[in-house]
Structures are given as structure tokens and as C-alpha cells.
Design a protein around this motif. Structure first.
Motif, short mmCIF file in Angstrom:
data_model
loop_
_atom_site.label_atom_id
_atom_site.label_comp_id
_atom_site.label_asym_id
_atom_site.label_seq_id
_atom_site.Cartn_x
_atom_site.Cartn_y
_atom_site.Cartn_z
N ILE A 198 44.18 45.51 40.34
CA ILE A 198 45.32 46.43 40.26
C ILE A 198 45.15 47.42 39.12
CG2 ILE A 198 46.92 44.81 41.37
CD1 ILE A 198 48.18 44.42 38.56
N LEU A 199 44.38 47.04 38.09
CA LEU A 199 44.08 47.99 37.03
C LEU A 199 43.17 49.11 37.57
CD1 LEU A 199 43.58 45.62 33.97
CD2 LEU A 199 45.36 47.37 34.23
N ARG A 200 42.22 48.75 38.42
CA ARG A 200 41.39 49.76 39.06
C ARG A 200 42.23 50.67 39.96
NH1 ARG A 200 36.94 50.50 36.10
NH2 ARG A 200 35.79 48.56 35.76
N THR A 201 43.21 50.09 40.64
CA THR A 201 44.11 50.90 41.46
C THR A 201 44.90 51.87 40.58
OG1 THR A 201 44.35 49.13 43.09
CG2 THR A 201 46.07 50.82 43.07
N ALA A 202 45.39 51.37 39.44
CA ALA A 202 46.14 52.23 38.52
C ALA A 202 45.28 53.39 38.03
CB ALA A 202 46.65 51.42 37.33
N MET A 203 44.00 53.10 37.76
CA MET A 203 43.09 54.15 37.31
C MET A 203 42.75 55.12 38.44
SD MET A 203 40.60 52.32 34.50
CE MET A 203 40.24 50.81 35.37
N ALA A 204 42.69 54.61 39.67
CA ALA A 204 42.46 55.48 40.82
C ALA A 204 43.66 56.40 41.05
CB ALA A 204 42.20 54.65 42.07
N MET A 205 44.86 55.94 40.68
CA MET A 205 46.06 56.78 40.79
C MET A 205 46.13 57.83 39.68
SD MET A 205 48.89 53.87 41.82
CE MET A 205 50.29 55.02 41.83
N GLY A 206 45.39 57.60 38.56
CA GLY A 206 45.37 58.61 37.52
C GLY A 206 45.39 58.12 36.10
N MET A 235 36.48 55.70 43.76
CA MET A 235 35.10 55.68 43.28
C MET A 235 35.02 56.08 41.81
SD MET A 235 33.71 54.47 45.90
CE MET A 235 32.00 54.51 45.38
N LYS A 236 35.80 57.11 41.43
CA LYS A 236 35.82 57.56 40.04
C LYS A 236 36.37 56.47 39.12
CE LYS A 236 36.46 62.48 41.10
NZ LYS A 236 37.44 63.59 41.09
N ALA A 237 37.37 55.72 39.63
CA ALA A 237 38.00 54.68 38.82
C ALA A 237 37.02 53.59 38.41
CB ALA A 237 39.19 54.07 39.58
N LYS A 238 35.98 53.39 39.22
CA LYS A 238 34.98 52.36 38.91
C LYS A 238 34.20 52.70 37.64
CE LYS A 238 34.35 50.75 43.66
NZ LYS A 238 33.41 50.57 44.79
N LYS A 239 34.20 53.98 37.27
CA LYS A 239 33.47 54.42 36.09
C LYS A 239 34.36 54.55 34.86
CE LYS A 239 30.02 56.91 38.83
NZ LYS A 239 29.38 58.22 39.12
N LYS A 240 35.67 54.42 35.05
CA LYS A 240 36.60 54.52 33.91
C LYS A 240 36.54 53.23 33.10
CE LYS A 240 39.89 57.83 35.89
NZ LYS A 240 41.31 58.09 36.28
N PRO A 241 36.76 53.31 31.78
CA PRO A 241 36.64 52.12 30.94
C PRO A 241 37.72 51.08 31.21
CG PRO A 241 37.38 54.02 29.65
CD PRO A 241 37.01 54.54 31.00
N LEU A 242 37.31 49.84 31.36
CA LEU A 242 38.23 48.71 31.53
C LEU A 242 37.85 47.65 30.51
CD1 LEU A 242 40.42 47.06 32.91
CD2 LEU A 242 38.79 46.45 34.70
N GLN A 243 38.69 47.52 29.48
CA GLN A 243 38.42 46.58 28.39
C GLN A 243 39.06 45.23 28.69
OE1 GLN A 243 40.09 47.84 24.64
NE2 GLN A 243 38.88 46.39 23.44
N LYS A 244 38.32 44.16 28.39
CA LYS A 244 38.85 42.81 28.60
C LYS A 244 39.06 42.13 27.25
CE LYS A 244 36.80 42.04 33.16
NZ LYS A 244 35.95 41.14 33.97
N LYS A 245 40.20 41.46 27.13
CA LYS A 245 40.51 40.69 25.94
C LYS A 245 41.11 39.35 26.35
CE LYS A 245 41.11 44.19 22.35
NZ LYS A 245 41.93 44.53 21.16
#
Length: 254
Positions: free
Chosen positions: A76-84, A198-208
Motif C-alpha cells: 500500500i506504500l507503493r500504491t501511495a507513491m504511485a498516486m503521488g 512503474m515509477k513508484a518502484k524506483k521511489k525510496p522506501l525506507q524500512k525501520k
């Protein structure tokens, strides 16, 4: 000079709104195994509104999508990034079902570490329907809050929010930083297009992990029992007004 908007949008993975929930055999919770999940619908509104701020030429510096939960929450974080959204932050928590206060405490830390000045989140999640996290976060931070927003306007450091109340609408005005929770009439969330996915896959996703924030997320609530609501009784027909009144008297409604 207008403040740059550094927006935090918490999103939650929940059972898809179109799925009919079923109580598990132990009657301790709703069955989640093998059930379709998606982003909480109210959180979709929050992401959409943050992206629209940018499209309306508000001074948006950064939109950070956040989720705390199992590994699958990254979807869902990838979905959020795909939305913008510009980037994502995932606090991985597999074992504990987080309660609103625990989530609010983690969000407080994220706000402070990431230098956020606006948090937009759904008024409630459709799994527990608590409607508490936004209010608790405002209390922990000592920030202004506007809940159940149906319209948001920003001018400089001033935010005007139209919110839905039982008797109609109410308009609030506050200064940044602040908390806004979203309601259904705020907007119509967009679908994530294939190029944006596809663009969202390249956006940074940090895990903690929860240990990174050192907050008490211990459970304070105990679910005693979960049960299906009783089946609704079928209706009946009456011949005339007299029959209706007689039936209502029999039922003790008059």
C-alpha cells in the motif's frame, strides 16, 4: 512568506472494503487469512488531498507516506507513491496488532525526526473504526487539529478546514503545524496509472522497526469476544393504518 508544506500521510493495510468480514472460529477477531487487503479508503483520500495540494500550486516540499504493520504493508506504500507520494517509510511489525495510541506515539516520533508540519490521515480505519489516532497525535504534539475534513484551503501559514458535523458543516481556521483527518466528501481518489506504478518502484522506501523509535506500544485493550450481528427479521404487511397502529402496539413501539 508561506511555509513549505512537509506532509506526512499515514496509511493502513486493511481488509478490502468490498469484502464481507467473517468472524474467526475462536470468536476473537475478524478472519484475515486468505482475505484480500488494500489501503484503508479514508487514507486514499488523504494521499489524494496531499497530491492535489501540489497540483494546486501550494508550496509542497515533500509528501511522505507512512505505514506500520506486516511486510505486506509495503504494497500500500507503493500504491501511495504511485498516486503521488514522494517516498515511503515502513515500520515493520509482524507480531503486535497496534492500537491507536501506539500508532500515535510512533507518528509523533516520525513527525519530529522528519520535520513535518502537516499530517493528513483518514478519520478512521475500517477495521477497528476507532477514529482516535489523529486526535491522539494532535494531543501528543500539542498541535491544532481539524477532523472529518470535507474541504481544505491553505493560504500562507493559515489553513481553513470545512468539516462535517451532525447538524451540517463547521469551518475552522488554524495555523500550521496541524493535524487534519479526512472524510468521504473531501475528494475522489485517483487510480494509480501503470506508468506511475512503474515509477513508484524506483521511489525510496525506507524500512525501520519499532525498536528504532523506543516507544511503548503495549496493548491496553482486550477483546473479550467478537460475534456476528443477529440476522435481521423479515418484515410484514398490514392492510391499512389501523392495522399498522395495532401491530406497532403489539411490538411495544406505541
Amino acid at each position: 512568506m508561506a511555509s513549505k508544506l512537509r506532509i506526512l500521510v499515514p496509511v493502513k493495510r486493511v481488509i478490502d472494503y468490498a469484502v464481507k468480514p467473517r468472524v474467526n472460529k475462536a470468536q476473537t477477531a475478524v478472519e484475515t487469512t486468505g482475505v484480500k487487503h488494500s489501503m484503508n479508503p479514508f487514507d486514499e483520500l488523504s494521499i489524494e488531498e496531499a497530491v492535489r495540494f501540489r497540483e494546486r500550486k501550494y508550496p509542497v516540499e515533500d509528501i511522505l507516506a507512512f505505514s506500520a504493520g506486516p511486510a505486506k504493508s509495503q504494497d500500500i506504500l507503493r500504491t501511495a507513491m504511485a498516486m503521488g507520494a514522494d517516498r515511503g517509510l515502513h515500520v515493520v511489525e509482524e507480531k503486535t496488532e497496534l492500537e491507536p495510541l501506539g500508532v500515535a506515539k510512533v507518528l509523533q516520533k516520525v513527525v519530529e525526526e522528519e520535520g513535518r508540519n502537516l499530517v493528513i490521515l483518514g478519520k478512521q480505519s475500517i477495521d477497528d473504526d476507532a477514529n482516535q489516532t489523529g486526535q491522539m497525535l494532535a494531543g501528543l504534539l500539542g498541535w491544532s487539529q481539524a477532523t472529518q475534513a470535507s474541504k481544505v484551503d491553505i493560504e500562507g501559514d493559515s489553513v481553513t478546514v470545512t468539516r462535517e458535523v451532525d447538524g451540517g458543516v463547521e469551518t475552522l481556521k488554524a495555523k500550521l503545524p496541524m493535524i487534519i483527518t479526512t472524510d468521504l466528501r473531501l475528494n475522489e481518489p485517483r487510480y494509480a496509472s501503470l506508468p506511475n506504478i512503474m515509477k513508484a518502484k524506483k521511489k525510496p522506501l525506507q524500512k525501520k522497526s519499532m525498536a528504532d523509535y523506543a516507544v511503548d506500544t503495549g496493548k491496553r485493550l482486550k477483546t473479550v469476544k467478537v460475534a456476528e450481528p443477529p440476522a435481521r427479521q423479515g418484515g410484514g404487511k398490514v392492510e391499512d393504518v389501523g392495522g399498522l397502529i395495532g401491530r406497532l402496539k403489539e411490538l411495544g413501539a406505541l
